[in-house]
Design a protein around this motif. Structure first.
Motif, short mmCIF file in Angstrom:
data_model
loop_
_atom_site.label_atom_id
_atom_site.label_comp_id
_atom_site.label_asym_id
_atom_site.label_seq_id
_atom_site.Cartn_x
_atom_site.Cartn_y
_atom_site.Cartn_z
N CYS A 1 0.86 -1.18 0.00
CA CYS A 1 0.00 0.00 0.00
C CYS A 1 0.90 1.24 0.00
N CYS B 1 0.11 3.38 3.57
CA CYS B 1 0.47 2.90 4.91
C CYS B 1 1.55 1.84 4.86
N CYS C 1 -4.13 -0.27 0.07
CA CYS C 1 -4.86 -1.33 0.74
C CYS C 1 -6.32 -0.91 0.82
N CYS D 1 -7.07 2.00 3.30
CA CYS D 1 -6.60 3.33 2.87
C CYS D 1 -7.44 3.84 1.70
ZN LIG Z 1 -2.95 1.25 3.37
#
Ligand SMILES: [Zn+2]
Ligand SMILES: [Zn+2]
Length: 417
Positions: free
Chosen positions: A51, A54, A87, A90
């Motif tokens: 991701c 994050c 992800c 997110c």
């Molecule tokens: Zn993420």
């Protein structure tokens, strides 16, 4: 292209002009064409299967999705440059980012520029299409018309082929170039905002009070709440600048021995160092513990890595005046001295030569004779003899030589009697 209601944020019947749910005029957007399977893999691979907000990966349970950096609704495209790995969490929370920045205004302006440009381009394309249709119609008429009409039609065709159509083509070329620039600019601004949000979240969650007040003081931030201080910090300063300042604050606080370990442990990267601090809530104690264990680890590996033989260790101990100390003490000394393996081997070489020279100067002609007889090395030169003593017999200092000579004279006395 598909029709889209900007108010309902939903796809609508492509033949109507207004939303059948709310009556808002529909907009056109690039259709959510299913990305080809290969494209997903390409984006995931480019992003390291992580991701981009994050850092989560499949390994820690994240479900990876593909995100349009410039949303399709804002005129973004399906090209790989406009795609990123996020992800699921997110991607879903992207809309309500905590940290609103001045960038938002820029982004809105750019989005509007992009939209109006896309409109101009689509109008030009329509015009281009109708002119090329007109051209083929004129050509067809030309083949069926009588002589006195021909002149006018030929004039029309000439005008279309040499003036109108080329002008539109070159306009379209220019507009497309402009489009690319705006898209690139917008994409970077959105990513920058995403980065600032990421940094804000990370610092907000992890920063300790003393680091926060240090940053407030250092950057003369006239705010009081944690969130306001961090907002103006991130708004006005680059991530790198902030990281450098945090790095210096912690690094300068360490004594010299630890500084060397910082360079080793964090691979000479300020970013790695600061990320470590962030992940450990900026705790100085945790840092010192980490560096101490780095030192232990280094010490345990050093002598093994250097692959020193017994003789070399003795020489190094002598060189560092650690004659009767353990290997661990020697390893610590080498770590503190910060010599590289190559430097150490050079030291060993030149130190050996220096000691050989000293030994040689301590051995008289008579001594040499006694030694050669004692070891039955009659044919050796003085140089060879000294090297033999040094390398094979562990005789490296002048006191070793006098011990040897004492021993030989005892031995000779004994064997004569
Ligand atoms: Zn993420
Ligand atoms: Zn609607």
């Amino acid at each position: 292209m598909e029709k889209y209601c900007p108010k309902c944020r939903q796809k609508r019947n492509s033949r109507s002009k207004f939303c059948d749910m709310c009556g808002t005029p529909l907009e056109e957007r690039e259709g959510r064409i299913k990305l080809p399977k290969g494209m997903y893999d390409k984006v995931y691979r480019r992003d390291g299967y992580r991701c981009q907000m994050c850092g989560a990966s499949k390994n820690n349970g994240a479900e990876l999705t593909i995100d349009h950096i410039i949303p399709l609704a804002a005129g973004g495209s399906n090209s790989i440059n406009n795609l990123q790995t996020l992800c699921r969490s997110c991607n879903e929370n992207k809309a309500d980012l905590i940290f609103k920045s001045g960038l938002d205004v820029d982004i809105e302006i750019k989005k509007n520029e992009l939209k109006s440009l896309l409109k101009v381009i689509s109008e030009k394309r329509e015009k281009f299409k109708s002119l090329t249709n007109l051209l083929s119609e004129e050509k067809e008429i030309l083949s069926n018309c009588n002589e006195d009409e021909k002149i006018d039609i030929i004039f029309n065709i000439k005008q279309l082929e040499e003036e109108f159509i080329p002008t539109i083509e070159s306009d379209l070329k220019k507009l497309n170039k402009e489009l690319q620039l705006i898209e690139e600019d917008l994409r970077l601004k959105i990513l920058e905002k995403q980065e600032k949000n990421r940094l804000f979240k990370i610092l907000y969650i992890n920063i300790d009070d003393s680091t926060l007040s240090f940053l407030k003081k250092h950057f003369s931030i006239d705010k009081d709440s944690k969130s306001d201080i961090l907002k103006s910090l991130i708004e006005e300063h680059e991530e790198k600048e902030i990281y450098d300042i945090i790095f210096n604050e912690f690094y300068n606080d360490l004594n010299k021995k630890y500084r060397y370990l910082v360079i080793f442990r964090f691979e000479n990267s300020k970013k790695n160092f600061v990320n470590y601090l962030i992940n450990n809530n900026f705790s100085k104690d945790a840092l010192i513990n980490e560096l101490t264990s780095t030192r232990n680890h280094l010490r345990n590996n050093l002598l093994y890595d250097l692959d020193l033989n017994y003789k070399q260790k003795i020489l190094l101990k002598k060189y560092f005046s650690l004659e009767n100390c353990s290997d661990n003490v020697l390893a610590d000394r080498i770590i503190d001295s910060q010599y590289s393996k190559k430097e150490l081997l050079n030291i060993l070489d030149s130190y050996r030569l220096q000691l050989l020279k000293e030994l040689s100067s301590k051995i008289s002609k008579n001594d040499l004779q006694l030694i050669k007889e004692y070891y039955s090395i009659y044919s050796y030169s003085k140089k060879q003899t000294v090297e033999y003593l040094f390398d094979e017999k562990n005789i490296i200092s002048s006191s070793d030589i006098s011990n040897l000579l004492d021993h030989i004279s005892e031995y000779n006395k004994f064997s004569k009697s």
